[in-house]
Scaffold this motif. Structure first.
Motif, mmCIF file in Angstrom:
data_model
loop_
_atom_site.group_PDB
_atom_site.id
_atom_site.type_symbol
_atom_site.label_atom_id
_atom_site.label_comp_id
_atom_site.label_asym_id
_atom_site.label_seq_id
_atom_site.Cartn_x
_atom_site.Cartn_y
_atom_site.Cartn_z
ATOM 1 N N ALA A 1 -0.563 15.877 -1.963
ATOM 2 C CA ALA A 1 0.513 15.780 -1.917
ATOM 3 C C ALA A 1 1.481 14.534 -1.552
ATOM 4 O O ALA A 1 2.117 13.786 -1.943
ATOM 5 N N ASP A 2 0.931 14.805 -0.069
ATOM 6 C CA ASP A 2 1.835 13.578 0.924
ATOM 7 C C ASP A 2 1.116 12.057 0.515
ATOM 8 O O ASP A 2 -0.302 11.662 0.433
ATOM 9 N N LEU A 3 1.857 11.009 -0.386
ATOM 10 C CA LEU A 3 1.031 10.143 -0.791
ATOM 11 C C LEU A 3 0.900 9.587 0.599
ATOM 12 O O LEU A 3 -0.399 8.063 0.435
ATOM 13 N N ALA A 4 1.533 8.580 1.783
ATOM 14 C CA ALA A 4 0.465 8.269 2.728
ATOM 15 C C ALA A 4 -1.266 8.522 3.411
ATOM 16 O O ALA A 4 -1.383 7.898 3.326
ATOM 17 N N ARG A 5 -0.404 10.347 3.035
ATOM 18 C CA ARG A 5 -2.161 11.250 3.774
ATOM 19 C C ARG A 5 -3.156 10.513 2.600
ATOM 20 O O ARG A 5 -3.822 9.932 2.871
ATOM 21 N N LYS A 6 -3.096 10.913 1.558
ATOM 22 C CA LYS A 6 -3.653 10.707 0.014
ATOM 23 C C LYS A 6 -4.218 9.371 0.550
ATOM 24 O O LYS A 6 -5.656 9.066 0.134
ATOM 25 N N ALA A 7 -3.516 8.296 0.138
ATOM 26 C CA ALA A 7 -4.260 7.277 0.779
ATOM 27 C C ALA A 7 -5.460 6.576 1.565
ATOM 28 O O ALA A 7 -5.722 6.189 1.750
ATOM 29 N N LYS A 8 -4.538 7.638 3.033
ATOM 30 C CA LYS A 8 -5.875 7.433 3.916
ATOM 31 C C LYS A 8 -6.960 8.512 4.092
ATOM 32 O O LYS A 8 -7.904 7.814 4.177
ATOM 33 N N ILE A 9 -7.327 8.989 3.410
ATOM 34 C CA ILE A 9 -7.544 9.855 2.894
ATOM 35 C C ILE A 9 -8.153 8.975 2.118
ATOM 36 O O ILE A 9 -10.119 9.192 2.342
ATOM 37 N N TYR A 10 -7.961 8.821 0.839
ATOM 38 C CA TYR A 10 -8.820 8.053 0.285
ATOM 39 C C TYR A 10 -10.116 6.891 0.714
ATOM 40 O O TYR A 10 -10.688 6.533 0.565
ATOM 41 N N THR A 11 -9.486 6.098 1.495
ATOM 42 C CA THR A 11 -9.596 5.039 2.150
ATOM 43 C C THR A 11 -10.726 5.278 3.070
ATOM 44 O O THR A 11 -11.898 4.329 3.260
ATOM 45 N N SER A 12 -10.423 5.957 4.570
ATOM 46 C CA SER A 12 -11.484 6.834 5.128
ATOM 47 C C SER A 12 -12.798 7.173 4.419
ATOM 48 O O SER A 12 -13.929 7.215 4.796
ATOM 49 N N LEU A 13 -12.395 7.089 2.665
ATOM 50 C CA LEU A 13 -13.840 8.256 1.942
ATOM 51 C C LEU A 13 -14.688 6.536 0.960
ATOM 52 O O LEU A 13 -14.846 7.207 0.396
ATOM 53 N N GLY A 14 -13.580 5.932 1.339
ATOM 54 C CA GLY A 14 -14.495 4.395 0.939
ATOM 55 C C GLY A 14 -14.205 4.274 -0.798
ATOM 56 O O GLY A 14 -14.857 3.466 -1.514
ATOM 57 N N LEU A 15 -12.999 5.315 -1.169
ATOM 58 C CA LEU A 15 -12.475 5.132 -3.046
ATOM 59 C C LEU A 15 -11.016 4.609 -2.978
ATOM 60 O O LEU A 15 -10.172 3.730 -1.903
ATOM 61 N N ARG A 16 -11.393 3.438 -3.979
ATOM 62 C CA ARG A 16 -10.143 3.007 -4.422
ATOM 63 C C ARG A 16 -9.748 3.777 -5.606
ATOM 64 O O ARG A 16 -10.485 4.106 -6.321
ATOM 65 N N LEU A 17 -8.403 3.609 -5.760
ATOM 66 C CA LEU A 17 -7.496 3.239 -6.749
ATOM 67 C C LEU A 17 -7.080 2.458 -7.908
ATOM 68 O O LEU A 17 -6.407 1.689 -7.054
ATOM 69 N N ILE A 18 -7.973 2.842 -9.161
ATOM 70 C CA ILE A 18 -7.706 1.330 -9.969
ATOM 71 C C ILE A 18 -6.878 1.912 -11.535
ATOM 72 O O ILE A 18 -7.089 3.587 -11.813
ATOM 73 N N TYR A 19 -5.259 1.213 -11.199
ATOM 74 C CA TYR A 19 -4.581 1.672 -12.717
ATOM 75 C C TYR A 19 -5.110 1.069 -13.736
ATOM 76 O O TYR A 19 -4.880 -0.891 -13.569
ATOM 77 N N HIS A 20 -5.004 1.298 -14.898
ATOM 78 C CA HIS A 20 -5.305 1.060 -16.563
ATOM 79 C C HIS A 20 -4.319 1.358 -16.490
ATOM 80 O O HIS A 20 -3.951 1.910 -18.076
ATOM 81 N N PRO A 21 -2.774 0.449 -17.050
ATOM 82 C CA PRO A 21 -1.882 1.237 -17.419
ATOM 83 C C PRO A 21 -1.811 1.037 -19.382
ATOM 84 O O PRO A 21 -1.724 1.850 -20.046
ATOM 85 N N GLY A 22 -2.706 -0.186 -19.668
ATOM 86 C CA GLY A 22 -3.022 -0.036 -20.807
ATOM 87 C C GLY A 22 -4.158 1.518 -21.453
ATOM 88 O O GLY A 22 -4.299 0.941 -23.213
ATOM 89 N N LYS A 23 -4.493 1.609 -21.111
ATOM 90 C CA LYS A 23 -6.380 2.608 -21.286
ATOM 91 C C LYS A 23 -5.050 4.262 -21.972
ATOM 92 O O LYS A 23 -4.646 4.792 -20.873
#
Length: 59
Positions: free
Chosen positions: A37-59
């Motif tokens: 729920a904490d966006l900064a912590r979420k970004a840190k967790i995703y980064t440590s797992l090697g995940l990237r969030l990709i946003y496709h607004p048109g899809k």
């Protein structure tokens, strides 16, 4: 140097070594949701797992 200091250090090193090999803590669904729920912590967790969030607004 006090005579017992070598033994105390060895005991402390042993406790530290046990901490390093302890099993990871398992999270239930609610605990994970609370962490993410904490966006900064979420970004840190995703980064440590090697995940990237990709946003496709048109899809």
């Amino acid at each position: 140097m006090p005579s017992g200091s070598g033994r105390s250090r060895s005991a402390a090193e042993q406790r530290f070594a046990r901490l390093l090999v302890s099993r990871p803590q398992r999270l239930d669904r609610d605990a994970l949701a609370a962490m993410l729920a904490d966006l900064a912590r979420k970004a840190k967790i995703y980064t440590s797992l090697g995940l990237r969030l990709i946003y496709h607004p048109g899809k």
